[in-house]
Motif scaffolding. Sequence first.
Motif, short mmCIF file in Angstrom:
data_model
loop_
_atom_site.label_atom_id
_atom_site.label_comp_id
_atom_site.label_asym_id
_atom_site.label_seq_id
_atom_site.Cartn_x
_atom_site.Cartn_y
_atom_site.Cartn_z
N VAL A 45 0.83 -1.19 0.00
CA VAL A 45 0.00 0.00 0.00
C VAL A 45 0.88 1.25 0.00
CG1 VAL A 45 -1.71 1.31 1.33
CG2 VAL A 45 -1.92 -1.16 1.12
N ALA A 46 1.92 1.26 0.82
CA ALA A 46 2.80 2.43 0.90
C ALA A 46 3.49 2.67 -0.44
CB ALA A 46 3.82 2.26 2.01
N ARG A 73 12.98 6.76 7.12
CA ARG A 73 12.78 5.42 7.71
C ARG A 73 13.66 4.38 7.05
NH1 ARG A 73 7.56 6.84 7.86
NH2 ARG A 73 7.07 5.86 5.89
N GLY A 74 13.78 4.45 5.76
CA GLY A 74 14.50 3.42 5.02
C GLY A 74 15.99 3.62 4.92
N VAL A 125 13.35 0.01 3.18
CA VAL A 125 14.42 0.40 2.26
C VAL A 125 13.85 0.52 0.84
CG1 VAL A 125 16.62 -0.29 1.22
CG2 VAL A 125 16.23 -0.63 3.67
N ASP A 126 13.05 -0.45 0.44
CA ASP A 126 12.44 -0.41 -0.89
C ASP A 126 11.57 0.83 -1.06
OD1 ASP A 126 13.68 -2.84 -1.44
OD2 ASP A 126 11.87 -4.03 -1.05
N ALA A 137 10.59 6.57 -2.63
CA ALA A 137 10.37 7.94 -2.15
C ALA A 137 11.48 8.86 -2.67
CB ALA A 137 10.32 7.97 -0.62
N PHE A 138 12.71 8.37 -2.67
CA PHE A 138 13.82 9.16 -3.21
C PHE A 138 13.54 9.54 -4.66
CE2 PHE A 138 17.77 9.51 -5.57
CZ PHE A 138 18.39 10.53 -4.87
N ASP A 139 13.16 8.56 -5.46
CA ASP A 139 12.85 8.82 -6.87
C ASP A 139 11.69 9.80 -7.01
OD1 ASP A 139 14.90 7.20 -7.78
OD2 ASP A 139 13.59 5.45 -8.07
#
Length: 90
Positions: free
Chosen positions: A1-2, A27-28, A38-39, A44-46
Motif C-alpha cells: 500500500v505504501a 525510515r528506510g 528500504v524499498d 520515495a527518493f525517486d
Amino acid sequence: VAAEAIRFAANLCVREAGPQLQAALQRGIKPDAWEPDVDNALLAFDALMRLGGADAKAALDTANLPISPEVFKTAAKTQQGKPAACAAER
C-alpha cells in the motif's frame, strides 16, 4: 500500500506529499532498516527527485549522509543533475 501511495504521488506530481515522502526516505535510510522500508525509501527518493526543487535537494542531502547505505549514494549520483519531471510538466 505504501509503495502504491508513493508511486501515485510521484506520477501525479503531488507536491504536498513532500513531507511524507521525506519521512519514508528517513525510515528506510537507517542502517538497520527493515527491507520493505528500504524499498519504499528508494521509491520515495525517486519521487522526491521527480518533484524537484527543495524536495529533491533535501533527498540528495539525505542520500549523501555518511550513514546512508551505498544504494542511496548510488541513486543520488545517478539522479544528480537530471531535470525534475514534474517541473517539466508545469
